[in-house]
Enzyme design. Sequence first.
Site, mmCIF file in Angstrom:
data_model
loop_
_atom_site.group_PDB
_atom_site.id
_atom_site.type_symbol
_atom_site.label_atom_id
_atom_site.label_comp_id
_atom_site.label_asym_id
_atom_site.label_seq_id
_atom_site.Cartn_x
_atom_site.Cartn_y
_atom_site.Cartn_z
ATOM 1 N N SER A 107 4.819 2.332 2.999
ATOM 2 C CA SER A 107 4.752 0.894 3.302
ATOM 3 C C SER A 107 5.912 0.156 2.649
ATOM 4 O O SER A 107 6.136 0.293 1.453
ATOM 5 C CB SER A 107 3.463 0.274 2.744
ATOM 6 O OG SER A 107 2.358 0.982 3.168
ATOM 7 N N HIS A 126 3.733 -1.108 9.632
ATOM 8 C CA HIS A 126 3.937 0.347 9.655
ATOM 9 C C HIS A 126 4.362 0.765 11.072
ATOM 10 O O HIS A 126 3.623 1.467 11.757
ATOM 11 C CB HIS A 126 2.639 1.107 9.349
ATOM 12 C CG HIS A 126 2.066 0.874 7.994
ATOM 13 N ND1 HIS A 126 2.162 1.793 6.978
ATOM 14 C CD2 HIS A 126 1.363 -0.155 7.485
ATOM 15 C CE1 HIS A 126 1.544 1.323 5.908
ATOM 16 N NE2 HIS A 126 1.049 0.140 6.185
ATOM 17 N N HIS A 169 -2.560 6.536 8.953
ATOM 18 C CA HIS A 169 -3.485 6.632 7.822
ATOM 19 C C HIS A 169 -4.891 7.033 8.279
ATOM 20 O O HIS A 169 -5.321 6.697 9.377
ATOM 21 C CB HIS A 169 -3.573 5.283 7.088
ATOM 22 C CG HIS A 169 -2.310 4.865 6.424
ATOM 23 N ND1 HIS A 169 -1.299 4.228 7.100
ATOM 24 C CD2 HIS A 169 -1.894 4.996 5.144
ATOM 25 C CE1 HIS A 169 -0.295 3.974 6.253
ATOM 26 N NE2 HIS A 169 -0.639 4.438 5.055
ATOM 27 N N TYR A 229 -7.599 5.735 7.215
ATOM 28 C CA TYR A 229 -8.478 4.578 7.371
ATOM 29 C C TYR A 229 -8.384 3.937 8.743
ATOM 30 O O TYR A 229 -9.198 3.099 9.112
ATOM 31 C CB TYR A 229 -8.238 3.528 6.268
ATOM 32 C CG TYR A 229 -6.833 2.975 6.197
ATOM 33 C CD1 TYR A 229 -6.355 2.087 7.152
ATOM 34 C CD2 TYR A 229 -5.979 3.342 5.155
ATOM 35 C CE1 TYR A 229 -5.069 1.577 7.079
ATOM 36 C CE2 TYR A 229 -4.698 2.836 5.060
ATOM 37 C CZ TYR A 229 -4.254 1.952 6.025
ATOM 38 O OH TYR A 229 -2.979 1.466 5.951
ATOM 39 N N GLU A 230 -7.364 4.339 9.526
ATOM 40 C CA GLU A 230 -7.252 3.780 10.874
ATOM 41 C C GLU A 230 -8.324 4.336 11.811
ATOM 42 O O GLU A 230 -8.492 3.831 12.927
ATOM 43 C CB GLU A 230 -5.857 4.050 11.430
ATOM 44 C CG GLU A 230 -4.782 3.263 10.696
ATOM 45 C CD GLU A 230 -3.385 3.643 11.128
ATOM 46 O OE1 GLU A 230 -3.019 3.357 12.274
ATOM 47 O OE2 GLU A 230 -2.653 4.249 10.316
ATOM 48 N N ALA A 289 3.533 3.426 -1.220
ATOM 49 C CA ALA A 289 3.262 2.288 -2.091
ATOM 50 C C ALA A 289 1.926 2.565 -2.744
ATOM 51 O O ALA A 289 0.999 3.013 -2.078
ATOM 52 C CB ALA A 289 3.189 1.012 -1.257
ATOM 53 N N MET A 335 -3.614 5.283 -0.437
ATOM 54 C CA MET A 335 -4.414 5.679 0.736
ATOM 55 C C MET A 335 -3.666 6.652 1.647
ATOM 56 O O MET A 335 -3.949 6.712 2.848
ATOM 57 C CB MET A 335 -4.794 4.424 1.522
ATOM 58 C CG MET A 335 -5.498 3.354 0.706
ATOM 59 S SD MET A 335 -5.720 1.864 1.647
ATOM 60 C CE MET A 335 -6.134 0.683 0.352
ATOM 61 N N SER A 336 -2.709 7.373 1.094
ATOM 62 C CA SER A 336 -1.930 8.272 1.965
ATOM 63 C C SER A 336 -1.496 9.503 1.186
ATOM 64 O O SER A 336 -2.079 9.850 0.164
ATOM 65 C CB SER A 336 -0.691 7.534 2.489
ATOM 66 O OG SER A 336 0.212 7.272 1.421
ATOM 67 N N ASN A 338 1.371 -2.844 -7.249
ATOM 68 C CA ASN A 338 0.436 -3.759 -7.922
ATOM 69 C C ASN A 338 -0.259 -3.010 -9.048
ATOM 70 O O ASN A 338 -0.321 -1.790 -9.057
ATOM 71 C CB ASN A 338 -0.582 -4.335 -6.930
ATOM 72 C CG ASN A 338 -1.348 -3.239 -6.209
ATOM 73 O OD1 ASN A 338 -2.300 -2.685 -6.733
ATOM 74 N ND2 ASN A 338 -0.889 -2.906 -5.017
ATOM 75 N N HIS A 369 -1.985 -6.979 0.705
ATOM 76 C CA HIS A 369 -1.013 -6.214 1.493
ATOM 77 C C HIS A 369 0.380 -6.856 1.442
ATOM 78 O O HIS A 369 1.384 -6.155 1.417
ATOM 79 C CB HIS A 369 -1.521 -6.109 2.932
ATOM 80 C CG HIS A 369 -0.749 -5.149 3.779
ATOM 81 N ND1 HIS A 369 -0.539 -3.826 3.410
ATOM 82 C CD2 HIS A 369 -0.134 -5.291 4.976
ATOM 83 C CE1 HIS A 369 0.182 -3.231 4.350
ATOM 84 N NE2 HIS A 369 0.436 -4.093 5.310
#
Length: 315
Positions: free
Chosen positions: A35, A68, A92, A94-95, A122, A229-230, A253, A287
């Site tokens: 990202s 993305h 991802h 989560y998609e 990220a 998440m990846s 973050n 995000h």
Amino acid sequence: DNTTLSQQAAEALTYLQKKVPAELHEPVVGITCGSGLSGLAESVLPEPRCEIPYTDIPHFPPSTVHGHAGKFLFGLLELNKKPIVLMVGRVHYYEGHSIQSITIPVRLMKRLGVETIIVTNAAGSLNPDYSVGDLVILNDHINLAGLAGIHPLRGPNADDFGTRFPALSDAYDLDLRRRAHQLWKSLGRGTKSTRRLHEGVYAFVGGPSYETRAECRILRSFGADVVGMSTVPEIIVARHCNIRVFALSLVTNNAVLEAGPRGDDIAIQGSSAQDLYKAIEKGKANHEEVLAAGQNAAADVQQLVGLLVRDILST
Ligand code: ADE
């Protein structure tokens, strides 16, 4: 889809071979841009280039996340004009795709001839020593979903890619990690810039919500330095088929580790609830912040990754 993973990778390969000009065939290095890190595409010469949207490739799950854009980019590395392939944007879990299907791109890279992948992402920091904008070379991971059975190698083993029970204890190539540290030093970043390069452990979570504070504390106590998440599914599939792996997280973050006002976390002992709420507000992930940190760090990431790829291609 009833076809095997091997058949799917073969059909995707046939499609790409028809579309990609011969001079860009057989990249031995593949890069996945995380990202906000699509700027890595600038490491590639403007000409010749070939871009293939994932949506055009047979058996590829389409990427749906804003920011993305999903495509393969074939081109020549600017530093030495050797062919490389980039995944600009990734798919991802989560998609909503299966954990197996999001790793088809890695199998395709194997079929293209890729021997080393550089995976960027990220990530949120769980390590109090890390700052936003720092880079973290991954040296291990915690696959929470995988430990519970959501695993990209679950199902009939694709024997033509690798063994049923692959080891992952050496997944993050030591030599590449060493070279990256050396290159970073040679750039003088250690002293001139506030951006630091660490090594750490990545915890893979399913997303798409960011972690709660209690979840962050669990992950930290498990030994994770960053969370995202990846990356982990890709790395597992890459190691299964013996692709060498280098992975780099950009800290976008700081996760909030503070606990509630009842004092179960030393970070807030003696402080008022107001301080706690301030800390929580400050550490709330979003995000936009993730994408902005990517933009600021992109030039440094690009330089480090570019030098590392050149190094790999010249040895
Ligand atoms: N990506 C960027 N920051 C993240 C966080 N805190 N958790 C999971 N994925 C992230």
